[in-house]
Motif scaffolding. Structure first.
Motif, short mmCIF file in Angstrom:
data_model
loop_
_atom_site.label_atom_id
_atom_site.label_comp_id
_atom_site.label_asym_id
_atom_site.label_seq_id
_atom_site.Cartn_x
_atom_site.Cartn_y
_atom_site.Cartn_z
N GLN A 2 0.60 -0.90 0.14
CA GLN A 2 0.17 0.23 0.11
C GLN A 2 0.61 1.71 0.25
N THR A 3 0.94 1.86 -1.16
CA THR A 3 1.70 3.50 -1.13
C THR A 3 0.57 4.47 -2.08
N THR A 4 1.51 4.95 -1.74
CA THR A 4 0.53 6.68 -2.24
C THR A 4 0.65 6.84 -3.31
N MET A 5 -0.07 7.47 -4.15
CA MET A 5 -0.56 8.44 -5.22
C MET A 5 1.12 8.39 -6.05
N LEU A 6 1.38 9.76 -4.98
CA LEU A 6 2.25 10.57 -5.05
C LEU A 6 3.76 9.53 -4.92
N PHE A 7 3.68 8.81 -4.19
CA PHE A 7 4.95 8.01 -4.21
C PHE A 7 5.36 7.02 -5.19
N ARG A 8 3.82 6.58 -5.87
CA ARG A 8 3.36 6.22 -7.18
C ARG A 8 4.25 6.44 -8.64
N ALA A 9 3.93 7.81 -8.33
CA ALA A 9 4.64 9.28 -9.17
C ALA A 9 5.99 9.32 -9.20
N VAL A 10 6.45 9.46 -8.06
CA VAL A 10 7.96 10.03 -7.82
C VAL A 10 8.70 9.17 -8.25
N ASN A 11 7.99 7.86 -8.02
CA ASN A 11 9.31 6.25 -8.35
C ASN A 11 8.10 5.53 -8.89
N PRO A 12 8.16 5.92 -10.52
CA PRO A 12 7.10 4.66 -11.55
C PRO A 12 8.18 3.08 -11.42
N GLU A 13 9.76 3.33 -11.82
CA GLU A 13 10.30 2.54 -11.94
C GLU A 13 10.47 0.90 -11.27
N LEU A 14 9.65 1.46 -9.91
CA LEU A 14 9.71 0.48 -8.67
C LEU A 14 8.02 -0.11 -9.18
N PHE A 15 6.87 0.19 -10.05
CA PHE A 15 5.85 -0.20 -10.07
C PHE A 15 6.02 -0.74 -11.33
N ILE A 16 6.28 -0.53 -13.13
CA ILE A 16 6.07 -0.60 -14.14
C ILE A 16 7.20 -1.83 -14.10
N LYS A 17 6.85 -2.67 -14.82
CA LYS A 17 6.89 -4.29 -15.12
C LYS A 17 8.44 -3.41 -16.46
N PRO A 18 9.39 -4.06 -16.01
CA PRO A 18 10.72 -3.91 -17.18
C PRO A 18 10.23 -4.27 -18.49
N ASN A 19 11.25 -3.63 -19.21
CA ASN A 19 10.71 -3.62 -20.79
C ASN A 19 11.99 -4.12 -21.46
N LYS A 20 12.37 -5.24 -21.97
CA LYS A 20 13.47 -5.60 -22.30
C LYS A 20 14.20 -4.84 -23.13
N PRO A 21 13.03 -4.82 -24.60
CA PRO A 21 13.58 -3.60 -25.88
C PRO A 21 14.12 -2.50 -25.60
N VAL A 22 13.02 -2.16 -24.67
CA VAL A 22 13.62 -0.38 -24.39
C VAL A 22 14.71 -0.17 -23.92
N MET A 23 15.49 -1.42 -22.67
CA MET A 23 16.50 -1.61 -22.16
C MET A 23 17.71 -1.95 -22.79
N ALA A 24 17.14 -2.22 -23.98
CA ALA A 24 18.60 -3.17 -24.78
C ALA A 24 18.45 -1.43 -25.62
N PHE A 25 18.21 -0.82 -25.98
CA PHE A 25 17.56 0.16 -26.94
C PHE A 25 18.55 1.71 -25.89
N GLY A 26 18.39 1.53 -24.76
CA GLY A 26 18.98 2.62 -23.96
C GLY A 26 20.05 2.62 -24.11
N LEU A 27 20.52 1.13 -23.38
CA LEU A 27 22.07 0.54 -23.20
C LEU A 27 22.88 1.05 -24.44
N VAL A 28 22.88 0.72 -25.60
CA VAL A 28 23.46 0.81 -27.32
C VAL A 28 23.32 2.13 -27.10
N ALA A 29 22.48 2.69 -26.67
CA ALA A 29 22.63 4.54 -26.79
C ALA A 29 23.26 5.01 -25.98
N ILE A 30 23.46 4.69 -25.13
CA ILE A 30 24.43 5.78 -23.69
C ILE A 30 25.98 4.81 -23.84
N THR A 31 25.73 3.35 -24.70
CA THR A 31 27.14 3.45 -25.50
C THR A 31 27.73 3.92 -26.08
#
Length: 94
Positions: free
Chosen positions: A26-55
């Protein structure tokens, strides 16, 4: 006295399923809005694209740094005929 490794049943008689992470807490909506990475399921293609872009960005910055170091000792000179050429800086002490 026998210990069983089964999960305790809920009110309906079925075992309660645990969700990984903080999705079930149970968390507040503010906590969920500030920390969305804790509640959203990881997206592997987006992570791979971001890793390639930063590299690629880091590699490009390294390339720029290497080429600037090579050009640091050069300057554009003009000879007596008016043609331009690149000349390496020399010291009067050499």
């Amino acid at each position: 006295m026998k210990m069983s490794s089964t999960k305790p049943p809920t009110e309906n008689g079925t075992p309660k399923e645990r969700k990984p992470g903080l999705r079930s807490v149970q968390t507040t909506m503010l906590f969920r809005a500030v920390n969305p990475e804790l509640f959203i399921k990881p997206n592997k293609p987006v992570m791979a694209f971001g890793l390639v872009a930063i590299t690629l960005c880091v590699a490009y910055l390294g390339y720029l740094h290497a080429t600037v170091e090579n050009k640091k000792d050069l300057y554009e000179a003009i000879d007596s005929e008016g043609s331009r050429y690149m000349r390496r800086k020399t010291s009067k002490w050499d």
